[in-house]
Design a protein around this motif. Structure first.
Motif, PDB file in Angstrom:
ATOM      1  N   ASN A 143       3.988  -8.344   1.262  1.00 36.02           N
ATOM      2  CA  ASN A 143       5.127  -7.460   1.484  1.00 36.02           C
ATOM      3  C   ASN A 143       5.273  -6.324   0.469  1.00 36.02           C
ATOM      4  O   ASN A 143       6.089  -5.426   0.680  1.00 36.02           O
ATOM      5  CB  ASN A 143       6.427  -8.271   1.516  1.00 36.02           C
ATOM      6  N   LEU A 144       4.533  -6.359  -0.630  1.00 34.15           N
ATOM      7  CA  LEU A 144       4.655  -5.292  -1.620  1.00 34.15           C
ATOM      8  C   LEU A 144       3.410  -4.422  -1.715  1.00 34.15           C
ATOM      9  O   LEU A 144       3.500  -3.196  -1.822  1.00 34.15           O
ATOM     10  CB  LEU A 144       4.975  -5.883  -2.998  1.00 34.15           C
ATOM     11  N   LEU A 145       2.245  -5.021  -1.672  1.00 35.38           N
ATOM     12  CA  LEU A 145       1.014  -4.266  -1.916  1.00 35.38           C
ATOM     13  C   LEU A 145       0.804  -3.115  -0.941  1.00 35.38           C
ATOM     14  O   LEU A 145       0.276  -2.072  -1.308  1.00 35.38           O
ATOM     15  CB  LEU A 145      -0.197  -5.201  -1.850  1.00 35.38           C
ATOM     16  N   ALA A 146       1.211  -3.312   0.303  1.00 33.73           N
ATOM     17  CA  ALA A 146       0.936  -2.296   1.324  1.00 33.73           C
ATOM     18  C   ALA A 146       1.810  -1.061   1.181  1.00 33.73           C
ATOM     19  O   ALA A 146       1.572  -0.048   1.858  1.00 33.73           O
ATOM     20  CB  ALA A 146       1.114  -2.896   2.708  1.00 33.73           C
ATOM     21  N   ARG A 147       2.813  -1.100   0.309  1.00 30.20           N
ATOM     22  CA  ARG A 147       3.723   0.040   0.183  1.00 30.20           C
ATOM     23  C   ARG A 147       3.004   1.237  -0.452  1.00 30.20           C
ATOM     24  O   ARG A 147       2.300   1.102  -1.445  1.00 30.20           O
ATOM     25  CB  ARG A 147       4.938  -0.347  -0.661  1.00 30.20           C
ATOM     26  N   GLU A 148       3.240   2.386   0.109  1.00 27.98           N
ATOM     27  CA  GLU A 148       2.572   3.605  -0.368  1.00 27.98           C
ATOM     28  C   GLU A 148       2.903   3.898  -1.833  1.00 27.98           C
ATOM     29  O   GLU A 148       2.089   4.476  -2.560  1.00 27.98           O
ATOM     30  CB  GLU A 148       2.964   4.789   0.503  1.00 27.98           C
ATOM     31  N   GLU A 149       4.083   3.484  -2.300  1.00 25.32           N
ATOM     32  CA  GLU A 149       4.501   3.785  -3.668  1.00 25.32           C
ATOM     33  C   GLU A 149       3.586   3.158  -4.725  1.00 25.32           C
ATOM     34  O   GLU A 149       3.601   3.565  -5.877  1.00 25.32           O
ATOM     35  CB  GLU A 149       5.930   3.310  -3.910  1.00 25.32           C
ATOM     36  N   PHE A 150       2.787   2.157  -4.335  1.00 21.57           N
ATOM     37  CA  PHE A 150       1.908   1.506  -5.295  1.00 21.57           C
ATOM     38  C   PHE A 150       0.448   1.957  -5.156  1.00 21.57           C
ATOM     39  O   PHE A 150      -0.448   1.363  -5.749  1.00 21.57           O
ATOM     40  CB  PHE A 150       1.988  -0.014  -5.139  1.00 21.57           C
ATOM     41  N   SER A 151       0.195   2.991  -4.370  1.00 21.26           N
ATOM     42  CA  SER A 151      -1.191   3.391  -4.087  1.00 21.26           C
ATOM     43  C   SER A 151      -1.739   4.412  -5.065  1.00 21.26           C
ATOM     44  O   SER A 151      -2.908   4.784  -4.969  1.00 21.26           O
ATOM     45  CB  SER A 151      -1.294   3.951  -2.664  1.00 21.26           C
ATOM     46  N   ASN A 152      -0.917   4.890  -6.015  1.00 23.65           N
ATOM     47  CA  ASN A 152      -1.388   5.887  -6.984  1.00 23.65           C
ATOM     48  C   ASN A 152      -0.787   5.559  -8.343  1.00 23.65           C
ATOM     49  O   ASN A 152       0.278   6.052  -8.707  1.00 23.65           O
ATOM     50  CB  ASN A 152      -0.998   7.298  -6.544  1.00 23.65           C
ATOM     51  N   LEU A 153      -1.489   4.720  -9.094  1.00 24.50           N
ATOM     52  CA  LEU A 153      -1.085   4.377 -10.450  1.00 24.50           C
ATOM     53  C   LEU A 153      -1.957   5.152 -11.440  1.00 24.50           C
ATOM     54  O   LEU A 153      -2.990   5.701 -11.061  1.00 24.50           O
ATOM     55  CB  LEU A 153      -1.239   2.873 -10.667  1.00 24.50           C
ATOM     56  N   PRO A 154      -1.569   5.203 -12.716  1.00 23.37           N
ATOM     57  CA  PRO A 154      -2.409   5.923 -13.688  1.00 23.37           C
ATOM     58  C   PRO A 154      -3.811   5.337 -13.820  1.00 23.37           C
ATOM     59  O   PRO A 154      -4.781   6.076 -13.985  1.00 23.37           O
ATOM     60  CB  PRO A 154      -1.622   5.773 -14.992  1.00 23.37           C
ATOM     61  N   ARG A 155      -3.930   4.035 -13.789  1.00 21.71           N
ATOM     62  CA  ARG A 155      -5.216   3.336 -13.816  1.00 21.71           C
ATOM     63  C   ARG A 155      -5.035   2.008 -13.090  1.00 21.71           C
ATOM     64  O   ARG A 155      -3.991   1.724 -12.514  1.00 21.71           O
ATOM     65  CB  ARG A 155      -5.687   3.101 -15.262  1.00 21.71           C
ATOM     66  N   LYS A 156      -6.042   1.156 -13.166  1.00 23.13           N
ATOM     67  CA  LYS A 156      -5.951  -0.155 -12.542  1.00 23.13           C
ATOM     68  C   LYS A 156      -4.833  -0.967 -13.180  1.00 23.13           C
ATOM     69  O   LYS A 156      -4.481  -0.775 -14.346  1.00 23.13           O
ATOM     70  CB  LYS A 156      -7.280  -0.887 -12.662  1.00 23.13           C
ATOM     71  N   PHE A 157      -4.292  -1.907 -12.399  1.00 26.58           N
ATOM     72  CA  PHE A 157      -3.198  -2.748 -12.867  1.00 26.58           C
ATOM     73  C   PHE A 157      -3.560  -4.198 -12.547  1.00 26.58           C
ATOM     74  O   PHE A 157      -3.717  -4.573 -11.387  1.00 26.58           O
ATOM     75  CB  PHE A 157      -1.896  -2.363 -12.173  1.00 26.58           C
TER      76      PHE A 157
END
Length: 562
Positions: free
Chosen positions: A203-217
């Motif tokens: 329910n969280l990973l698919a959200r577009e808001e998490f698709s562009n982070l500064p680096r890997k998390f």
């Protein structure tokens, strides 16, 4: 009063203007490098459609450079290294010159959860499309190599049929969520974290808001008393903790990571219930997204932000700006004093057993994976787990099936009671497939385990040996008893050959710390076995009763370590 002249002692010095670091909530979103520009133009999983509709039809040459790297990472794909290029080429050739037209594919297994049918499917894909390659990773994934662009849609479809995918396997995104491989079954478990991992994944990973982070998390959620997810080196980790008033839940840690600037994670001092884990996870990822340093990629991991802010400020921002409420304080969990891995035969809370085996350095083959799935089902096992130590676990084994199962696994070369050398050795992919590597690691590690068993037999204490092909520490060089960082070394005869820089005495768990770097000491790949044998023999002769390797290293004279 006369005005001060430039350079005079009376000149008023203005503070130097702060250089923008690419922090979205401070500096705005204008991209400060090409990676950020590419991600802003098209970050996320849209590249999957282009792979299906265009590139798989038209072939490798049709892939634009900016999709090939970095966007393919968002769907778990890297180009692999061309064959027959030595380590010197890593420093003299460009990435484009080093890369082959084949891919490494990372199949995501959050929490290490895998069924016998899923393992069989991965094995068949390996045999049909990956030249039989398959490797368990220290992030509980399975990696394949030699993947052709033309075959990727078929592979994805087969994975989807059994509930698997490769999405967010790589890239500047939340990677696979580590979890205890014995969640829900361990007798000494504090709390089963599986529902929290499932909520984040579904329910969280698919959200577009998490698709562009500064680096890997990198994150982990484990309720195991063994603390079996290397929480000390994760960006974010939740580990099992008993609260005196609220019962079983999780202690929160942030800011860990290795590579060329290793940092240990720090406690937030906060305790959260299992229902709060997904919300807190999302809050920390959002802080990273909004405040992470995007200007320079070598400073873009969360650990640099935590180091600058400190955990007190980090917690304050999390509570006030992202959660809108304070978190409960919590007691520091007791550190597990023994093995964290799950090799061997262990009783479950329901009276059945789980059996853990470790392929040497996690290396296996597609046919073997299919055989393992068949063996599991023949002994009544449908649930399997991968681990952060590259093991494979068979769950829910009936007591009368334990002996025949372990015997059959042993015939495949997978022992439930391996030597300390085979149990604790780990390596990265190395020169065989990785474009960053300088030396061969995987095959060298397998050979090292064989030779140590032949010459030394076994050891009565843990001895974690790590072989890494470059400085990035994918194999956790800095936290191994014997950490070996690959580099090209010059012999006494002036020959340039593969070798390793030596780090000794690193650890996570009890008293986590970095390995002692032996100044100027390097060992060639061919001389590696002789060196490790000599080192272990010195330890055996010089240790005190019950003394662990790392403690002996801390007091041993340097000549005993050379």
């Amino acid at each position: 009063m006369t005005a001060a002249t430039p350079g005079s002692t009376t000149e008023t010095r203005r503070p130097r203007a702060r250089k923008p670091q690419g922090q979205w909530l401070i500096d705005g979103r204008d991209p400060l490098n090409d990676d950020e520009r590419i991600k802003q133009e098209d970050a996320g999983l849209a590249v999957a459609d282009r792979i299906r509709d265009i590139y798989a039809v038209q072939g490798f040459s049709s892939i634009p450079k900016e999709d090939l790297a970095p966007r393919f990472k968002w769907v778990g794909l890297y180009t692999q290294r061309k064959q027959n290029l030595d380590g010197e080429a890593t420093n003299t050739m460009t990435t484009e010159e080093l890369q082959d037209t084949y891919f490494m594919m990372r199949i995501r297994l959050d929490g290490g959860i895998c069924s016998a049918d899923q393992l069989r499917t991965i094995g068949r894909i390996s045999s049909e499309f990956a030249r039989g390659t398959a490797d368990f990773t220290d992030r509980q994934n399975i990696q394949l190599h030699w993947i052709r662009i033309e075959d990727i849609p078929e592979i994805w479809d087969r994975l989807a049929e059994v509930g698997l995918d490769t999405y967010f396997g790589c890239g500047d995104v939340p990677r696979v969520i580590l979890g205890s491989p014995v969640a829900g079954i361990a007798r000494d478990e504090i709390i089963d974290a599986t529902p929290a991992i499932r909520e984040i994944k579904e329910n969280l990973l698919a959200r577009e808001e998490f698709s562009n982070l500064p680096r890997k998390f990198k994150s982990a959620v484990s309720g195991s008393r063994r603390q079996d997810v290397t929480h000390e080196i994760q960006d974010l980790a939740f580990i099992g903790s008993e609260h005196p008033e609220h019962g079983p839940g999780f202690d929160v840690w942030v800011g860990g990571g290795l590579s060329t600037n290793p940092m240990l994670s720090q406690r937030l001092g906060a305790w959260v219930s299992i229902d709060e884990v997904p919300e807190v996870w999302a809050g920390v990822v959002r802080i990273f997204r909004d405040y992470g340093y995007r200007r320079m990629r070598n400073r873009a991991r969360l650990k640099f932000l935590v180091a600058e802010w400190g955990v007190e400020k980090f917690r304050k921002v999390l509570e006030e700006d992202y959660l809108g409420r304070p978190l409960r304080d919590g007691p520091e969990p007791e550190t597990w004093p023994g093995y964290r891995d799950h090799v061997g035969v262990h009783e479950q809370r329901d009276g059945r057993f789980y059996v853990g085996v470790k392929p040497t350095v996690g290396h296996t083959e597609g046919d073997t994976l299919q055989r393992l799935a068949d063996i599991a089902e023949a002994h009544g096992v449908t649930r399997l787990r991968t681990t952060p130590d590259k093991e494979l676990l068979f769950l829910d084994v009936e007591e009368d099936a334990v002996e025949p199962l372990t015997a059959e696994l042993d015939r495949l070369g997978l022992s439930a009671s391996p030597s300390a050398f085979r149990r604790d050795i780990i390596s990265c992919t190395g020169l065989e497939f990785c474009k960053l590597a300088l030396v061969v690691t995987k095959q060298r590690a397998i050979r090292l385990a064989d030779e140590l068993e032949e010459q030394l037999g076994d050891l009565d204490v843990p001895l974690k040996i790590s072989l890494n092909g470059c400085p990035n520490s994918c194999a956790r060089t800095q936290v191994a008893d014997i950490g070996l960082k690959g580099q090209i070394v010059t012999t006494d005869d002036g020959e340039r050959v593969e070798g390793f820089q030596v780090h000794l005495g690193g650890a996570v768990g009890m008293r986590p710390d970095w390995g002692r770097k032996l100044r100027g000491h390097k060992v060639t790949s061919e001389g590696l076995t002789d060196y490790v044998v000599r080192l272990v023999e010195n330890y055996r002769e010089g240790r005190e009763d019950g003394e662990q390797f790392r403690d002996w290293v801390a007091r041993a004279p340097e000549e005993q370590l050379q």
